[in-house]
Design a protein around this motif. Sequence first.
Motif, PDB file in Angstrom:
ATOM      1  N   THR A  54      -2.950  -4.671 -13.519  1.00 29.42           N
ATOM      2  CA  THR A  54      -3.659  -5.932 -13.279  1.00 29.42           C
ATOM      3  C   THR A  54      -5.116  -5.668 -12.921  1.00 29.42           C
ATOM      4  O   THR A  54      -6.021  -6.387 -13.349  1.00 29.42           O
TER       5      THR A  54
ATOM      6  N   GLN B 129       6.221  -2.187  -9.157  1.00 31.39           N
ATOM      7  CA  GLN B 129       5.265  -3.222  -8.749  1.00 31.39           C
ATOM      8  C   GLN B 129       3.869  -2.619  -8.595  1.00 31.39           C
ATOM      9  O   GLN B 129       2.871  -3.231  -8.981  1.00 31.39           O
TER      10      GLN B 129
ATOM     11  N   GLN C 150       2.547 -10.376  -0.260  1.00 25.98           N
ATOM     12  CA  GLN C 150       1.272  -9.998  -0.845  1.00 25.98           C
ATOM     13  C   GLN C 150       0.592  -8.977   0.042  1.00 25.98           C
ATOM     14  O   GLN C 150       0.816  -8.920   1.247  1.00 25.98           O
TER      15      GLN C 150
ATOM     16  N   THR D 204       2.379  -2.190 -11.990  1.00 29.88           N
ATOM     17  CA  THR D 204       1.937  -3.498 -12.474  1.00 29.88           C
ATOM     18  C   THR D 204       0.617  -3.894 -11.817  1.00 29.88           C
ATOM     19  O   THR D 204      -0.305  -4.386 -12.478  1.00 29.88           O
ATOM     20  N   ASN D 205       0.511  -3.681 -10.499  1.00 31.20           N
ATOM     21  CA  ASN D 205      -0.718  -4.038  -9.793  1.00 31.20           C
ATOM     22  C   ASN D 205      -1.904  -3.204 -10.278  1.00 31.20           C
ATOM     23  O   ASN D 205      -3.015  -3.725 -10.428  1.00 31.20           O
TER      24      ASN D 205
ATOM     25  N   LEU E 241      -2.461  -9.034  -4.068  1.00 28.65           N
ATOM     26  CA  LEU E 241      -1.534  -8.500  -5.066  1.00 28.65           C
ATOM     27  C   LEU E 241      -0.108  -8.646  -4.552  1.00 28.65           C
ATOM     28  O   LEU E 241       0.160  -8.452  -3.363  1.00 28.65           O
TER      29      LEU E 241
END
Length: 194
Positions: free
Chosen positions: A96, A89, A10, A92-93, A23
């Motif tokens: 989010t 990733q 994370q 995606t973060n 995240l």
Amino acid sequence: MTKNRPGSGQVRIIAGQWRSRRLPIKDLEGLRPTTDRVRETLFNWLSGYLTGANVLDCFAGSGALSLEALSRYAAFARIHELQRSAAEQLQTNLATLKCDNAEVIIGDSLQLLNRPADKRFDIVFIDPPFRKGLAAQAIALVQQHGWLNDGALIYVEVEAELHGLPLPPQWQPLKEKQAGQVSYRLYCYQEEAN
């Protein structure tokens, strides 16, 4: 980086609109997120310059630097990442966080920088994998191809044993610190060298 299970970790956003958000990041070879302590120092250096800034993150990795800048109200971030899974990733973060003022470009940053700039940036992060000579190459390309606005701030993070990093005469050193194996420096670009 804190581990939460094998194969992943994370990153924590320190301050701004997403303060304390954690995240997920991929645990990939060569991925070395800038530590919270170093990021805190860096973003203290950058305070007063982030709001409304256009940011270029040349070797994003976990995206910790560009995410922190966006959290602190940078206007836009262009994020370069070579490893597809790390870049995905990051995308995606950003989704989010409902962040739509950033673009992630999957590719070799040196190739991406080795062309005339289509946009100029106010803050540039050069934090490449260590011991590959990438920082010096990125510095030369950012300068050569016009990626910097006048007065831009450039953050460079390199291995502590690296001395004598070649700098363009237009780059003025502002700050420098060392934390363990990491040396980190802040420069200001002035179009007219003193």
